[in-house]
Design a protein around this motif. Structure first.
Motif, mmCIF file in Angstrom:
data_model
loop_
_atom_site.group_PDB
_atom_site.id
_atom_site.type_symbol
_atom_site.label_atom_id
_atom_site.label_comp_id
_atom_site.label_asym_id
_atom_site.label_seq_id
_atom_site.Cartn_x
_atom_site.Cartn_y
_atom_site.Cartn_z
ATOM 1 N N ILE A 31 0.937 -1.035 -0.077
ATOM 2 C CA ILE A 31 0.081 -0.025 -0.037
ATOM 3 C C ILE A 31 0.883 1.316 -0.100
ATOM 4 O O ILE A 31 0.661 2.252 -0.720
ATOM 5 N N ALA A 32 1.985 1.196 0.938
ATOM 6 C CA ALA A 32 2.936 2.641 0.959
ATOM 7 C C ALA A 32 3.435 2.641 -0.257
ATOM 8 O O ALA A 32 3.623 4.015 -1.016
ATOM 9 N N SER A 33 3.683 1.752 -1.157
ATOM 10 C CA SER A 33 4.614 1.638 -2.586
ATOM 11 C C SER A 33 3.534 2.290 -3.619
ATOM 12 O O SER A 33 3.989 2.943 -4.262
ATOM 13 N N ARG A 34 2.300 1.932 -3.483
ATOM 14 C CA ARG A 34 1.165 2.386 -4.320
ATOM 15 C C ARG A 34 1.098 3.938 -4.051
ATOM 16 O O ARG A 34 0.743 4.502 -5.255
ATOM 17 N N GLU A 40 3.940 10.534 -6.510
ATOM 18 C CA GLU A 40 4.900 11.030 -7.249
ATOM 19 C C GLU A 40 4.150 11.430 -8.680
ATOM 20 O O GLU A 40 4.767 12.415 -9.294
ATOM 21 N N SER A 41 3.437 10.644 -9.141
ATOM 22 C CA SER A 41 3.009 10.937 -10.525
ATOM 23 C C SER A 41 2.119 12.291 -10.548
ATOM 24 O O SER A 41 1.752 12.983 -11.310
ATOM 25 N N GLY A 43 2.486 14.807 -8.051
ATOM 26 C CA GLY A 43 3.449 15.843 -7.344
ATOM 27 C C GLY A 43 2.830 16.571 -6.286
ATOM 28 O O GLY A 43 3.070 17.650 -5.852
ATOM 29 N N ARG A 44 2.051 15.707 -5.550
ATOM 30 C CA ARG A 44 1.428 16.205 -4.262
ATOM 31 C C ARG A 44 0.995 14.977 -3.459
ATOM 32 O O ARG A 44 0.826 14.183 -3.836
ATOM 33 N N PRO A 45 0.766 15.419 -2.042
ATOM 34 C CA PRO A 45 0.428 14.158 -1.087
ATOM 35 C C PRO A 45 -1.262 13.901 -1.498
ATOM 36 O O PRO A 45 -1.791 14.742 -1.782
ATOM 37 N N LEU A 46 -1.639 12.681 -1.338
ATOM 38 C CA LEU A 46 -2.876 12.442 -1.480
ATOM 39 C C LEU A 46 -3.728 12.646 -0.441
ATOM 40 O O LEU A 46 -3.394 12.848 0.506
ATOM 41 N N ARG A 47 -5.062 13.130 -0.890
ATOM 42 C CA ARG A 47 -6.040 13.340 -0.045
ATOM 43 C C ARG A 47 -6.543 12.271 0.628
ATOM 44 O O ARG A 47 -6.366 11.390 0.118
ATOM 45 N N ARG A 48 -7.526 12.685 1.640
ATOM 46 C CA ARG A 48 -8.026 11.465 2.548
ATOM 47 C C ARG A 48 -8.900 10.630 1.592
ATOM 48 O O ARG A 48 -9.008 9.511 1.557
#
Length: 318
Positions: A31-34, A40-41, A43-48
């Motif tokens: 999950i962390a790798s995904r 990275e694709s 260019g920002r952290p994922l939202r909840r």
């Protein structure tokens, strides 16, 4: 507690105890790798909500945990074709036996017709379910013991029996034509448009219909008319299997019902002496009653058996 921890906790709850820690560690890394690739694709952290969508891609916790269990299917894919073949054969045999018993109970039994049919259907369904459960249990045991898998590994094509492929059975066009012509001819005779004597000329007795036939005039017309429709559908629309099966079942039920009424009536035809004496006419009447009673039972049983066979053929048609 964030979504990932809640998700991993739900998965861990349904995992085998001895493997839970290793599986959760592996799943957490995946999950962390995904998430890292997705961030990275973008260019920002994922939202909840985006993390929630990513976890939905992994699947429901119960489904994910189920992948790490051993075999959970009652009957596996390799055994299932054998199970399905045997199940259909067993249920077909049981259905024919139950149908014949129900027809016999309706014709010669003392119960009212509707009650006899209802009891037969109820007992038939119970028998079908019981036999299906027995076959399923047997093949579940076969699946667990691995007997069939060992057999499949040992089988050789050279050991197969010599069986010739039979030609595909196609219903001849004249068969429904004969049904239609016979039905129309019978209806004309039944309505009195065609005279067909029941006894040859100069006979010692005259054979006439018993009073039981009077209330059966229109039911017989409806039944024979339905037979004519059955022939027309088979001739013009052979692909309408559901309609053909429904008409076949209705015709069989009508035939059994009329046979039951005739059997319970006791006397179907009346022998009236012409040149014969009373004793001879009585013997003829007794023989006539006995033979017709047997004939009614045989006709009912044959009709039910033919219905089962025809339904099986409809099921097997491609």
């Amino acid at each position: 507690m964030d979504l990932i921890e809640r998700y991993l906790g739900a998965v861990r709850w349904n995992l085998p105890a001895g493997k839970a820690d290793d599986i959760i560690e592996e799943l957490a890394d995946l999950i962390a790798s995904r998430i890292e690739d997705r961030e990275e694709s973008l260019g920002r952290p994922l939202r909840r909500d985006e993390i929630g969508a990513l976890l939905r891609e992994f699947g429901h916790p119960l489904a994910v945990a189920g992948r790490y269990h051993g075999q959970r299917a009652l009957i596996g894919a390799e055994v299932f074709p054998f199970y399905w073949f045997v199940l259909r054969v067993v249920l077909a045999i049981v259905a024919v036996i139950e149908a014949v018993e129900t027809g016999g109970r309706a014709i010669v039994g003392t119960q009212p017709l509707a009650q006899a049919l209802a009891q037969g259907v109820s007992e038939g369904l119970q028998s079908l379910l019981l036999n299906a459960a027995i076959v399923t249990l047997v093949f579940a045991i076969v699946e667990r013991t691995g007997w069939l898998a060992a057999y499949l590994e040992r089988w050789k094509p050279e050991e197969l029996p010599v069986l010739r492929l039979p030609p595909a059975r196609r219903r001849r066009p004249w068969e429904p034509l004969f049904e239609i012509a016979f039905g129309i001819g019978f209806l004309l005779w039944w309505a009195g448009a065609i005279a067909v004597p029941l006894m040859p000329p100069h006979s010692d007795v005259a054979i006439t219909a018993a009073p039981v036939w009077a209330p059966l005039f229109w039911p017989v017309v409806a039944l024979v008319g339905l037979r004519v429709v059955q022939g027309l559908v088979a001739l013009l629309r052979p692909g309408w299997k559901a309609l053909r099966a429904a008409i076949l079942i209705a015709c069989t039920a009508g035939t059994v019902a009329i046979a039951a009424m005739l059997y319970q009536a006791g006397r179907i035809l009346i022998a009236t002496p012409l040149s014969a004496d009373a004793a001879q006419a009585a013997r003829i009447q007794q023989s006539l009653d006995l033979s017709l009673h047997i004939a009614v039972i045989v006709v009912g049983a044959i009709t039910v058996g033919q219905c089962a066979v025809e339904l099986w053929r409809l099921f097997r048609e491609r």
